[in-house]
Design a protein around this motif. Structure first.
Motif, PDB file in Angstrom:
ATOM      1  N   TYR A  69       4.829   2.536   3.072  1.00 58.04           N
ATOM      2  CA  TYR A  69       6.144   2.566   3.700  1.00 58.04           C
ATOM      3  C   TYR A  69       6.828   3.894   3.387  1.00 58.04           C
ATOM      4  O   TYR A  69       7.001   4.235   2.215  1.00 58.04           O
ATOM      5  N   LEU A  71       9.646   6.623   2.686  1.00 57.92           N
ATOM      6  CA  LEU A  71      11.015   6.583   2.165  1.00 57.92           C
ATOM      7  C   LEU A  71      11.818   7.829   2.547  1.00 57.92           C
ATOM      8  O   LEU A  71      12.753   8.191   1.852  1.00 57.92           O
ATOM      9  N   GLU A 209      19.141   3.468   4.077  1.00 59.03           N
ATOM     10  CA  GLU A 209      18.873   3.874   2.695  1.00 59.03           C
ATOM     11  C   GLU A 209      19.533   2.950   1.688  1.00 59.03           C
ATOM     12  O   GLU A 209      18.977   2.704   0.603  1.00 59.03           O
ATOM     13  N   GLU A 212      17.118   0.085   1.549  1.00 57.68           N
ATOM     14  CA  GLU A 212      15.873   0.453   0.868  1.00 57.68           C
ATOM     15  C   GLU A 212      16.065   0.552  -0.640  1.00 57.68           C
ATOM     16  O   GLU A 212      15.170   0.165  -1.406  1.00 57.68           O
ATOM     17  N   ILE A 217      12.818  -3.247   3.418  1.00 60.59           N
ATOM     18  CA  ILE A 217      12.230  -2.310   4.359  1.00 60.59           C
ATOM     19  C   ILE A 217      12.912  -2.480   5.715  1.00 60.59           C
ATOM     20  O   ILE A 217      13.533  -3.511   5.994  1.00 60.59           O
ATOM     21  N   TRP A 218      12.774  -1.464   6.571  1.00 66.65           N
ATOM     22  CA  TRP A 218      13.451  -1.451   7.870  1.00 66.65           C
ATOM     23  C   TRP A 218      12.424  -1.391   8.993  1.00 66.65           C
ATOM     24  O   TRP A 218      11.512  -0.551   8.980  1.00 66.65           O
ATOM     25  N   ILE A 237       8.336  -1.123  -1.489  1.00 61.82           N
ATOM     26  CA  ILE A 237       9.164   0.022  -1.875  1.00 61.82           C
ATOM     27  C   ILE A 237       8.633   0.625  -3.176  1.00 61.82           C
ATOM     28  O   ILE A 237       8.495   1.861  -3.306  1.00 61.82           O
TER      29      ILE A 237
END
Length: 248
Positions: A69, A71, A209, A212, A217-218, A237
């Motif tokens: 994922y 960031l 953010e 996160e 998660i998005w 994450i």
């Protein structure tokens, strides 16, 4: 999610991430890994290396980490077909953590407020606490953020993912959807699976953010974009941080 990470244990990084994200569970082994919680145990098989459509359909626990994922503030990676970090979910793992039936999940639901919005999520493993903290970090008076919470897509809902027989993350009380008309969803675009194309993001990075940082998660970072969707996956994450995913 900004605390210092402990030194490596000699276990594969994805196993370390599970143990760090869910300290209440017991993770034993480095080859045959067993994860135990509340007197239940599952075998956590490693990543399989299969193509991602197959992984989505029937992932191992390790397959959940097959795509790191990102960031960073970029959506470039999602242009790659099936670059969907977090869409692979092992039902047995999530049932172990949050409950195997709607009744068990519903015993632990609580409501988290965000302006006029009300989200029902589980309190297990800190989900409600972390969601509340993330939403407290954003400015609800911001004209870019406030509309996302005026009309929301939803939260807890024991249901299958559209077009599949797999349970949605909403079934476990770990997902929230902000305003669907702003967030967007790939199936509504008329796109073909595996060839979704461009995504016009309207969700402010400040919200992404903040979520996160608290382990969510998005879905806007997925090739099969779900821009309204946030989902509590702190292990992903942490895995990203442990593998320097912010730079990938």
């Amino acid at each position: 999610m900004n605390e210092s990470l402990p030194a490596a244990s000699g276990q594969p990084i994805w196993i370390q991430a599970v143990g760090l994200a869910f300290p209440q569970v017991q993770v034993v082994g480095s080859r045959e890994v067993r994860i135990s919680h509340d007197d239940e145990t599952i075998v956590a098989e490693p990543p399989t290396g299969r193509v991602f459509p197959e992984v989505i359909a029937a992932p191992t626990v390790g397959d959940q980490f097959a795509i790191v994922y990102p960031l960073s503030r970029t959506l470039d990676l999602r242009a790659t077909p099936y670059h969907d970090p977090g869409r692979a979910r092992h039902d047995g793992f999530l049932k172990l953590l949050y409950g195997a039936t709607s009744g068990l999940v519903e015993q632990n639901l609580e409501t988290v407020a965000a302006g006029p919005a009300r989200f029902r999520v589980t309190r297990r493993h800190g989900v409600a606490c972390q969601l509340g903290a993330a939403l407290a970090d954003i400015d609800m008076s911001d004209d870019r953020i406030a509309p996302l919470f005026v009309e929301i897509g939803g939260s807890y809902n024991w249901r299958r993912i559209a077009g599949t027989d797999r349970l949605s993350a909403h079934s476990y009380g770990i997902a929230v959807d902000v305003n669907a008309s702003i967030g967007g969803y790939w199936r509504w675009s008329g796109a073909t699976e595996g060839n979704v194309g461009a995504y016009r993001n309207r969700v402010p990075w400040e919200l992404v953010e903040a979520m996160e940082r608290r382990g969510f998660i998005w879905g806007g970072k997925w090739h099969h974009f779900d821009g309204m969707h946030f989902e509590y996956r702190p292990d992903l994450i942490l895995y990203s941080r442990l593998t320097e995913g912010a730079e990938q």
